[in-house]
Scaffold this active site. Structure first.
Site, PDB file in Angstrom:
ATOM      1  CG  ASP A 179       0.264  -2.488   6.307  1.00 18.56           C
ATOM      2  OD1 ASP A 179      -0.682  -2.553   7.112  1.00 18.56           O
ATOM      3  OD2 ASP A 179       0.187  -1.900   5.207  1.00 18.56           O
ATOM      4  CB  CYS A 233      -3.591   3.226  -1.734  1.00 17.10           C
ATOM      5  SG  CYS A 233      -4.852   4.467  -1.466  1.00 17.10           S
ATOM      6  CE  LYS A 256      -7.523  -0.044   6.057  1.00 17.36           C
ATOM      7  NZ  LYS A 256      -8.085   0.223   4.733  1.00 17.36           N
ATOM      8  CD  GLN A 258      -7.187  -4.718   4.139  1.00 14.41           C
ATOM      9  OE1 GLN A 258      -8.161  -5.371   4.530  1.00 14.41           O
ATOM     10  NE2 GLN A 258      -7.291  -3.460   3.762  1.00 14.41           N
ATOM     11  CG  HIS A 262      -1.936   0.963   1.370  1.00 15.67           C
ATOM     12  ND1 HIS A 262      -1.723   2.261   1.768  1.00 15.67           N
ATOM     13  CD2 HIS A 262      -3.266   0.859   1.139  1.00 15.67           C
ATOM     14  CE1 HIS A 262      -2.886   2.910   1.777  1.00 15.67           C
ATOM     15  NE2 HIS A 262      -3.831   2.076   1.394  1.00 15.67           N
TER      16      HIS A 262
HETATM   17  N1  PMP Z   1      -1.964  -0.810   4.623  1.00 14.74           N
HETATM   18  C1  PMP Z   1      -2.927  -1.568   4.094  1.00 14.74           C
HETATM   19  C2  PMP Z   1      -2.611  -2.978   3.676  1.00 14.74           C
HETATM   20  C3  PMP Z   1      -4.210  -1.052   3.923  1.00 14.74           C
HETATM   21  O1  PMP Z   1      -5.172  -1.804   3.410  1.00 14.74           O
HETATM   22  C4  PMP Z   1      -4.463   0.287   4.315  1.00 14.74           C
HETATM   23  C5  PMP Z   1      -5.831   0.907   4.122  1.00 14.74           C
HETATM   24  N2  PMP Z   1      -6.368   0.693   2.852  1.00 14.74           N
HETATM   25  C6  PMP Z   1      -3.426   1.023   4.891  1.00 14.74           C
HETATM   26  C7  PMP Z   1      -2.195   0.443   5.027  1.00 14.74           C
HETATM   27  C8  PMP Z   1      -3.628   2.427   5.370  1.00 14.74           C
HETATM   28  O2  PMP Z   1      -4.538   2.450   6.409  1.00 14.74           O
HETATM   29  P1  PMP Z   1      -5.139   3.849   6.934  1.00 14.74           P
HETATM   30  O3  PMP Z   1      -5.580   4.587   5.717  1.00 14.74           O
HETATM   31  O4  PMP Z   1      -6.280   3.423   7.807  1.00 14.74           O
HETATM   32  O5  PMP Z   1      -4.057   4.524   7.687  1.00 14.74           O
END
Ligand code: PMP
Length: 403
Positions: free
Chosen positions: A198, A361, A224, A201, A121
């Protein structure tokens, strides 16, 4: 394909914002909120609200107890040895930026390198690029296997003593591929590198134990995990956090302030400047209670069944190309040949099926996959086979319209 029995979680009734007949398949972006989380937030603002850590009066002392109880709850949830290793942040994005600035930014010097993967991401790419630019660091990228996993054989071949940090997604937000985190940790540590996972998910769909994984940093976002937005967690090993300078300056993060010299609080307070997201923390506590009340193993079995059902049925549609591995966790990305994913999502929305379309993203991953965007369906505890069937009917309709 083997179709595991769909474990009937049947939790839809817990979610006041999901109307009858709406297939919400965008949990990877953000999960809907169950009533116990909504109630915890309402109660915190409507009945028990006060600041934390400063008040001498009883209401504030009670709120502080609740706030710190949530920190212990988070520590238990992810197997952290101590609640002092749990730093409340705005979300995974802030957690990664904090490590990039306060750990990499102060520990790494010109010539050191950071190892990422092709499926990260943007929040696990850009903060490292920013610190790399400032400190003269190099970045390397682990490629993917043909079925869309981080290629750990390649990582093992690539990693060198110059790599001081590895930062990888535990579960891909696009492909749902699950990292063999234990092996990734072993490879990183064998090369002398620290490893950040990270877990955005991962925590909503897999039981996570940071001590058992042996990683050095772990981040996730509350929203999430069926909790509120604006609250997330950075877990770090105490010896690493202890050695890190503050992230932001302000109230709460200090030991003693004078114009001559200011000293800082120990972690986690050192990294939590300012009045925190008190109610978000309480909401996160309620979300963890909710998820653990169902059980992550049950959630994993449930989502695995939904993924199998979706991949099996979508795979029968000629124009559909499925991305990612068959055993992806709770997330199915696909493209309909010749149709832009935005059009797929728009037509699905007409049939009351909400999916995400775009680059998620993860633009470098899109480039590696040779697509501009994907359609992504992602599942949660409120979804059932009927949602998958609605998705499939919608994609069949897309196929007919553009056929
Ligand atoms: N890492 C992963 C794998 C994600 O799915 C996301 C959110 N789509 C993020 C980081 C970023 O999370 P946040 O926007 O809640 O900070």
């Amino acid at each position: 394909m083997l179709m595991p029995d769909a474990a009937p979680l049947d939790r839809l009734a817990d979610f006041p914002a999901i109307p009858e007949g709406w297939a919400y398949l965008d949990t990877a972006a953000t999960a809907q909120k169950p009533a116990p989380v909504v109630d915890a937030i309402t109660r915190a603002y409507g009945e028990t609200y006060a600041t934390v850590h400063r008040g001498v009066y009883q209401r504030s002392a009670d709120m502080t107890l609740a706030f710190e109880a949530a920190r212990r709850r988070v520590a238990g949830f992810i197997g952290a040895p101590s609640p002092d290793e749990v730093v409340f942040v705005r979300g995974a994005t802030e957690g990664i930026n904090l490590v990039a600035q306060c750990w990499a930014g102060t520990q790494l010097k010109a010539g050191d390198r950071i190892l990422l993967s092709m499926l990260e991401h943007h929040s696990n790419i850009v903060p490292w690029q920013m610190v790399a630019e400032r400190n003269g660091l190099g970045l390397d990228v682990v490629p993917l296997t043909a079925d869309g996993r981080i290629d750990l054989d390649a990582m093992e071949r690539m990693i060198r003593p110059e790599h001081k940090l590895v930062a990888l997604a535990h579960v891909s937000n696009v492909l749902g591929s699950v990292l063999d985190a234990e092996r990734a940790v072993r490879i990183a540590h064998a090369a002398g590198a620290k490893i950040l996972l990270d877990g955005c998910q991962a925590v909503p769909r897999l039981a996570v134990d940071v001590a058992a994984l042996g990683c050095d940093f772990y981040v996730f976002s509350g929203h999430k995990l069926y909790g509120p937005t604006g609250i997330g967690v950075l877990w770090g090993r105490s010896e690493l956090l202890d050695a890190m300078p503050p992230y932001q300056g302000g109230g709460s993060m200090i030991d003693k302030v004078s114009f001559a010299r200011t000293t800082y609080a120990p972690p986690p307070g050192r990294f939590e400047a300012g009045t925190p997201h008190i109610v978000g923390v309480l909401g996160l506590h309620a979300a963890i209670d909710y998820v653990e009340g169902i059980g992550l193993d049950a959630i994993h079995v449930h989502e695995t069944a939904l993924v199998a059902r979706a991949r099996d049925a979508l795979g029968r549609i000629n124009s559909v190309r499925l991305l990612g591995p068959d055993d992806s966790a709770g997330i199915v990305s696909f493209v309909v040949e010749g149709v832009h994913p935005h059009d797929v999502a728009t037509i699905l929305d007409e049939g009351r099926v909400a999916i995400r379309a775009g680059h998620h993203c993860a633009q470098p991953l899109m480039e590696a996959l040779g697509v501009e965007a994907t359609a992504r369906a992602s599942f949660g505890v409120y979804n059932g086979p009927a949602d998958i069937d609605a998705l499939v009917r919608g994609v069949e309709r897309v196929s007919r319209i553009f056929g």
